[in-house]
Design an enzyme around this catalytic site. Structure first.
Site, mmCIF file in Angstrom:
data_model
loop_
_atom_site.group_PDB
_atom_site.id
_atom_site.type_symbol
_atom_site.label_atom_id
_atom_site.label_comp_id
_atom_site.label_asym_id
_atom_site.label_seq_id
_atom_site.Cartn_x
_atom_site.Cartn_y
_atom_site.Cartn_z
ATOM 1 N N GLU A 195 18.747 49.765 94.217
ATOM 2 C CA GLU A 195 17.511 50.416 93.781
ATOM 3 C C GLU A 195 17.760 51.905 93.537
ATOM 4 O O GLU A 195 18.704 52.488 94.086
ATOM 5 C CB GLU A 195 16.456 50.219 94.895
ATOM 6 N N ASN B 4 7.398 43.506 91.881
ATOM 7 C CA ASN B 4 8.032 43.503 93.197
ATOM 8 C C ASN B 4 6.976 43.762 94.260
ATOM 9 O O ASN B 4 6.153 44.667 94.116
ATOM 10 C CB ASN B 4 9.092 44.613 93.261
ATOM 11 N N GLU B 5 7.009 42.969 95.308
ATOM 12 C CA GLU B 5 6.074 43.157 96.431
ATOM 13 C C GLU B 5 4.673 43.504 95.907
ATOM 14 O O GLU B 5 4.084 44.524 96.271
ATOM 15 C CB GLU B 5 6.600 44.203 97.419
ATOM 16 N N TYR C 195 13.082 41.470 106.333
ATOM 17 C CA TYR C 195 14.063 42.379 106.932
ATOM 18 C C TYR C 195 14.209 42.111 108.429
ATOM 19 O O TYR C 195 13.269 41.640 109.082
ATOM 20 C CB TYR C 195 13.637 43.832 106.703
ATOM 21 N N GLU D 160 15.412 40.277 98.944
ATOM 22 C CA GLU D 160 15.601 41.429 99.847
ATOM 23 C C GLU D 160 15.729 40.900 101.257
ATOM 24 O O GLU D 160 14.795 40.275 101.774
ATOM 25 C CB GLU D 160 14.435 42.416 99.746
ATOM 26 N N GLN E 293 20.856 47.134 100.813
ATOM 27 C CA GLN E 293 21.172 47.303 99.414
ATOM 28 C C GLN E 293 22.644 47.640 99.281
ATOM 29 O O GLN E 293 23.227 48.153 100.237
ATOM 30 C CB GLN E 293 20.314 48.407 98.811
HETATM 31 O O1 AHR Z 1 14.723 47.934 100.139
HETATM 32 C C1 AHR Z 1 13.795 48.943 100.410
HETATM 33 C C2 AHR Z 1 12.376 48.559 100.053
HETATM 34 O O2 AHR Z 1 11.939 47.526 100.885
HETATM 35 C C3 AHR Z 1 12.165 48.017 98.659
HETATM 36 O O3 AHR Z 1 12.009 49.012 97.722
HETATM 37 C C4 AHR Z 1 10.882 47.237 98.810
HETATM 38 O O4 AHR Z 1 10.786 46.158 97.899
HETATM 39 C C5 AHR Z 1 10.911 46.790 100.255
HETATM 40 O O5 AHR Z 1 9.723 47.027 100.894
#
Ligand code: AHR
Length: 487
Positions: free
Chosen positions: A25, A172-173, A239, A295, A344
């Site tokens: 990103e 995205n999201e 995450y 992600e 990332q």
């Molecule tokens: O990876 C960091 C961020 O986490 C991304 O921009 C977003 O899609 C997610 O919340």
């Protein structure tokens, strides 16, 4: 003594190579400094792209790269990133650190990066603050060989032929930074936007709808119910965040209890994947639609003294364990998981590469991807794992993670000894082993590679023996191995 029993007759299907995908990103020093330094940099580069990073990505056969975001994608206007560099519009990256984005890395530069790496591009279009026309024209710019103003513009910018981008994300999201939409609303918006993302010639898009976060099964349900017919993939973001969002763990200074909490969260991802897969099965029993985990990875406190908006964190053997647990479970769930993209690639969150000016270091997570390469496009093999549960009273899980696959007559087993303090003997049964070869990554749970010293890497491994067709392995504490077995 742990045991992995492989059943060569039972398989969830082919392990898509795209499970080994990555995400980059416009955030901190992922793109700028990490991957792109510009043609005039003293750092060795080809067309502005760092040669060392490209070589590292090629060595793990990185199959697909997602770009430009993340949250950035829904503020990104692709036209700002094409044409003469000096004329490109500047903007403030409001999501990440408030820095000026000069758009020197845009569409042409991203696709040049993919060309150098030899990977497929996965582009996420702007739904949150962009129009359907803007998205439609981006697809045309990328994939059309017709005669139109948009195509002429691409040609004037130096690219004669279309690129043929296949993987296409529609926002995205969208439940969060992409527009705080309700699933019912987004499902309709998705239907509308994707409708104008056309197929040009042979370039058929693989359209990916914004999916849920974590355990938001309602989002999955509503999207599948209302938009399954016009999507090829549904994303999932999750995450690994031990502690809490407000009080995250340090990436390098943590206790054994933190370690187990982190690994338990990572392992819980299998339950989450299955939860969403079950809903998808209801609407898509033939499993046409891929679950795209675009992600995933650890999210710790940023390194002291660094910009909090840049999400720069170090990467220890704990991260390596998180990676092996995820890749093993994605392999096992390959009947539904078609792609996954760790967040990332460089200098951000669970990075495989860290850079400091001209210096570059490969993280333990990088070596996990190196060790898992042979699973790409191989047939998954069911493997039963019998292992003692380890951890704390609050967070425990089987002390061995594993997955297996077969290709060209060779069985590849990847396994991790999650125990940070003790070695474990592991037997691989169910294969008639005649020969075996191994590689391993091992270290202390909080050990990491730094710019001055990088001791962690994948190495040859031979501390195993074959007895009666079984492979008996002595796995050191905190280690990840690849064992390749043939008759
Ligand atoms: O990876 C960091 C961020 O986490 C991304 O921009 C977003 O899609 C997610 O919340």
């Amino acid at each position: 003594m742990a045991k992995i029993t492989i059943d060569r007759e039972k398989s969830a299907g082919t392990i898509s190579r795209y499970i080994y995908g990555h995400f980059s990103e416009h955030l901190g020093h992922c793109i700028y400094g990490g991957l792109f330094v510009g043609k005039d940099s003293k750092i060795p580069n080809e067309n502005g792209i760092r040669k060392d990073a490209v070589e590292a990505m090629k060595a793990i056969r990185l199959p697909v790269l997602r770009w430009p975001g993340g949250c950035f994608a829904d503020e990104y206007h692709w036209r700002d990133g094409i044409g003469p560099q000096e004329k490109r519009r500047n903007m403030v990256n409001t999501n990440w650190g408030g820095v000026t984005e000069d758009n020197s890395f845009g569409t042409h530069e991203f696709l040049e990066l993919c060309r150098q790496v030899g990977c497929e591009p996965y582009i996420t279009g702007n739904v949150g603050s962009g129009t359907a026309q803007e998205m439609s024209e981006w697809v045309e710019y990328l994939n059309s060989d017709g005669d139109s103003t948009v195509v002429r513009e691409r040609r004037a910018n130096g690219r004669q032929d279309s690129w043929g981008v296949r993987f296409w994300g529609v926002g995205n999201e969208s439940w969060g930074c992409g527009g705080i939409m309700r699933p019912e609303y987004y499902a309709d918006v998705y239907r509308r936007y994707q409708n104008f993302c056309r197929q040009y010639g042979e370039h058929k898009l693989y359209k990916i709808a914004c999916g849920p976060s974590d355990v938001d099964t309602n989002w999955t349900e509503v999207l599948m119910k209302n938009a399954a017919f016009c999507m090829d993939g549904l994303s999932l973001h999750n995450y690994t965040i031990p502690g809490s969002w407000e009080h995250k763990n340090s990436a390098t200074k943590f206790t054994e209890a933190d370690y187990w909490e982190t690994l338990a969260i990572a392992a819980d991802m299998e339950r989450k994947v299955k939860m969403h897969a079950e809903i998808m099965d209801k609407y898509d029993p033939d499993k046409r639609i891929g679950l795209i985990v675009d992600e995933w990875g650890t999210w710790f406190e940023v390194e002291p003294g660094t910009n909090p908006g840049f999400l720069y964190q170090q990467n220890t053997m704990r991260d390596a364990m998180v990676a092996s647990i995820h890749l093993d479970l994605f392999n096992r769930c390959c009947d539904r998981v078609f792609m996954a993209n760790i967040a990332q690639t460089v200098n951000v969150l669970q990075a495989i590469i860290l850079t400091q000016d001209e210096k570059m270091v490969l993280t333990p997570t990088y070596y996990v991807f190196d060790l898992y390469q042979h699973h790409m496009d191989a047939k998954e093999l069911a493997c039963g794992i019998e292992a003692e549960k380890l951890g704390t009273e609050k967070h425990s899980l089987p002390g061995i993670s594993a997955s297996a696959s077969e290709k060209d007559g060779i069985v590849t087993v990847t396994l991790s000894n999650l125990d940070p303090a003790k070695g474990q003997e592991v037997t691989i049964a169910g294969v008639k082993a005649g020969k075996a070869a191994g590689r391993i990554l091992q270290g202390k749970m909080d050990q990491y590679n730094d710019f001055g010293s990088a001791p962690l890497k994948a190495e040859e491994f031979s501390d195993f023996e074959i007895r009666g067709g079984e492979v008996i392995i002595r796995m050191p504490a905190c280690s990840v191995a690849e064992i390749r077995i043939s008759d």
